[in-house]
Enzyme design. Structure first.
Site, PDB file in Angstrom:
ATOM      1  N   LYS A 128       0.828  -1.197   0.000  1.00  0.00           N
ATOM      2  CA  LYS A 128       0.000   0.000   0.000  1.00  0.00           C
ATOM      3  C   LYS A 128       0.877   1.269   0.000  1.00  0.00           C
ATOM      4  O   LYS A 128       2.074   1.203   0.288  1.00  0.00           O
ATOM      5  CB  LYS A 128      -0.956  -0.026   1.198  1.00  0.00           C
ATOM      6  CG  LYS A 128      -1.910  -1.254   1.190  1.00  0.00           C
ATOM      7  CD  LYS A 128      -2.947  -1.155   0.132  1.00  0.00           C
ATOM      8  CE  LYS A 128      -3.867  -2.304  -0.191  1.00  0.00           C
ATOM      9  NZ  LYS A 128      -4.373  -3.275   0.664  1.00  0.00           N
TER      10      LYS A 128
HETATM   11  C1  LIG Z   1      -5.419  -4.369   1.099  1.00  0.00           C
HETATM   12  C2  LIG Z   1      -6.905  -4.364   1.262  1.00  0.00           C
HETATM   13  C3  LIG Z   1      -7.545  -4.877   2.407  1.00  0.00           C
HETATM   14  C4  LIG Z   1      -6.815  -5.657   3.457  1.00  0.00           C
HETATM   15  O1  LIG Z   1      -5.809  -4.955   4.065  1.00  0.00           O
HETATM   16  P1  LIG Z   1      -4.814  -5.713   5.091  1.00  0.00           P
HETATM   17  O2  LIG Z   1      -4.110  -4.584   5.755  1.00  0.00           O
HETATM   18  O3  LIG Z   1      -3.911  -6.549   4.250  1.00  0.00           O
HETATM   19  O4  LIG Z   1      -5.643  -6.515   6.008  1.00  0.00           O
HETATM   20  C5  LIG Z   1      -8.910  -4.723   2.534  1.00  0.00           C
HETATM   21  N1  LIG Z   1      -9.639  -4.096   1.586  1.00  0.00           N
HETATM   22  C6  LIG Z   1      -9.072  -3.621   0.455  1.00  0.00           C
HETATM   23  C7  LIG Z   1      -9.921  -2.938  -0.551  1.00  0.00           C
HETATM   24  C8  LIG Z   1      -7.686  -3.754   0.254  1.00  0.00           C
HETATM   25  O5  LIG Z   1      -7.127  -3.297  -0.874  1.00  0.00           O
END
Ligand SMILES: *Cc1c(COP(=O)(O)O)cnc(C)c1O
Length: 385
Positions: A187
């Site tokens: 991210k």
């Molecule tokens: C990355 C993501 C998640 C999960 O995030 P984590 O921190 O890996 O648990 C949930 N929703 C969306 C839309 C994502 O892109």
């Protein structure tokens, strides 16, 4: 142009500067590894960044979504209206809370949840709406907050991809009862693994903290700041969803790079737009005035009816040419678990299903060079020939 690229162009590579490395080392030497001053500082900075009163650091966005639902009292017998075009964790969090995910259709061009479809899905069991700002593009939050208010539904934003996104002057994630961010390695801002819940509601923030710290009455840092021994008592059967000091040290530095990151991502996206608009591809939908797209992903759509290769063949060819790629996302209601548990079938959500068959994502991280970006564009052209 040098194709295939070897080594391949990585789909999403985190940017870790020497400042992050120094701060992590200093944290390790400090002797305080969890729930300490860096987590508190990171929460403060995060709340400032998105413009909410409170922010609670947790171990992932999945955890953030889960405890937000629990803290808002969503559980057995409740329905949560959400989008099928998302990462599976969005829907899983609803199931973990004991509620039922109700998937509704999306806008064909953006893949974001369709406000009309939300309205049409409201039932006496509806308890919450969970929109997802896909790829970092904010949903129609004016209409969605109005629907939530009119029907008395909790609004939990899955802002996992939306740090840096803005909707008419307000940060995505700050518009509902709770906003949940991901700080996962791929991210825009990362703590390796991590998440954040933001809210203006003090009581809700305290409940989120409670549920993510075993349900105990106070956390270790707050306790150590007082005088004398204080017992901790479990008020609810909470979870262990805390962030480490090491993660927070990373996050503080990363948050400082947010504007730079989003700017660079927009630049790369614009270059891709210029190249791909010459091909049988729909580039990501134009951005209306008043909206900042956070550009977590660059996801165009293939004109599957106009070209010989299927989308999946395109993915294989891109990988063969040394270009990282992915699909964001295949609709969740058609995943085996959701078909079996909730009886979903193909044909229920036509716009989402079509989006899921046409979408593909290209490498997007700030470290991409001009040559990388050109090679990615060229590789798409070659793959479609
Ligand atoms: C990355 C993501 C998640 C999960 O995030 P984590 O921190 O890996 O648990 C949930 N929703 C969306 C839309 C994502 O892109």
């Amino acid at each position: 142009m040098t194709l295939p690229r070897d080594p391949p162009i990585v789909f999403a590579r985190p940017f870790i500067g020497s400042e992050e490395i120094d701060d992590v080392v200093e944290t390790l030497k400090s002797g305080w590894l969890v729930s300490g001053p860096r987590v508190a500082r990171f929460e403060e900075l995060f709340a400032q960044t998105v413009g909410t009163r409170h922010a609670v650091a947790v171990s992932s966005c999945t955890a953030a979504l889960h405890v937000s639902l629990l803290a808002l009292g969503v559980g057995a017998g409740d329905e949560v209206i959400t989008t099928p075009i998302t990462y599976c964790a969005t829907a899983h969090s609803i199931v973990h809370a004991g509620a039922r995910p109700v998937f509704v259709d999306v806008e064909p061009d953006t893949g974001n949840i369709d406000p009309d479809a939300i309205e049409a899905a409201i039932s006496p069991r509806s308890a919450a709406i969970m929109p997802v700002h896909l790829a970092g593009r904010p949903c129609h939050m004016d209409r969605i907050t109005a629907i939530a208010d009119r029907h008395g539904l909790a609004l939990i934003e899955d802002a996992a991809q939306a740090i840096g996104a803005c909707f008419h002057g307000r940060a995505a994630g700050s518009l509902g009862a709770a906003g949940c961010f991901s700080l996962y390695a791929t991210k825009t801002v990362t703590t390796a693994e991590g998440g954040m819940v933001v809210t203006d509601d003090r009581e809700l923030a305290e409940k989120v903290r409670l549920y993510s710290r075993h349900g105990l009455s106070e956390d270790t840092w707050t306790r150590s700041a007082g005088t004398g021994y204080r017992h901790q008592h479990a008020l609810v059967p909470g979870f262990k969803f805390t962030m480490t000091e090491v993660g927070a040290a990373l996050g503080i530095r990363q948050l400082g790079r947010l504007q730079e990151e989003v700017g660079r991502r927009a630049e790369i996206s614009n270059r891709y737009d210029a190249t791909l608009s010459q091909l049988p591809i729909d580039i990501p939908a134009a951005i209306p005035d008043g909206i900042t797209h956070a550009r977590q992903l660059y996801s165009p759509q293939l004109h599957t009816e106009a070209v010989a290769p299927t989308r999946d063949e395109l993915l294989d060819r891109l990988l063969g040419l040394g270009v990282g790629t992915g699909v964001h996302f295949a609709p969740i209601h058609l995943h085996p678990y959701y078909r079996q548990a909730f009886g979903h079938r193909r044909g229920e959500l036509p716009a989402a299903e079509r989006f899921g068959e046409r979408t593909f994502s290209l490498p997007l991280s700030r470290g991409l060079s001009r040559e990388d970006i050109e090679d990615v564009g060229a590789a798409v052209g070659v793959a479609l020939r």
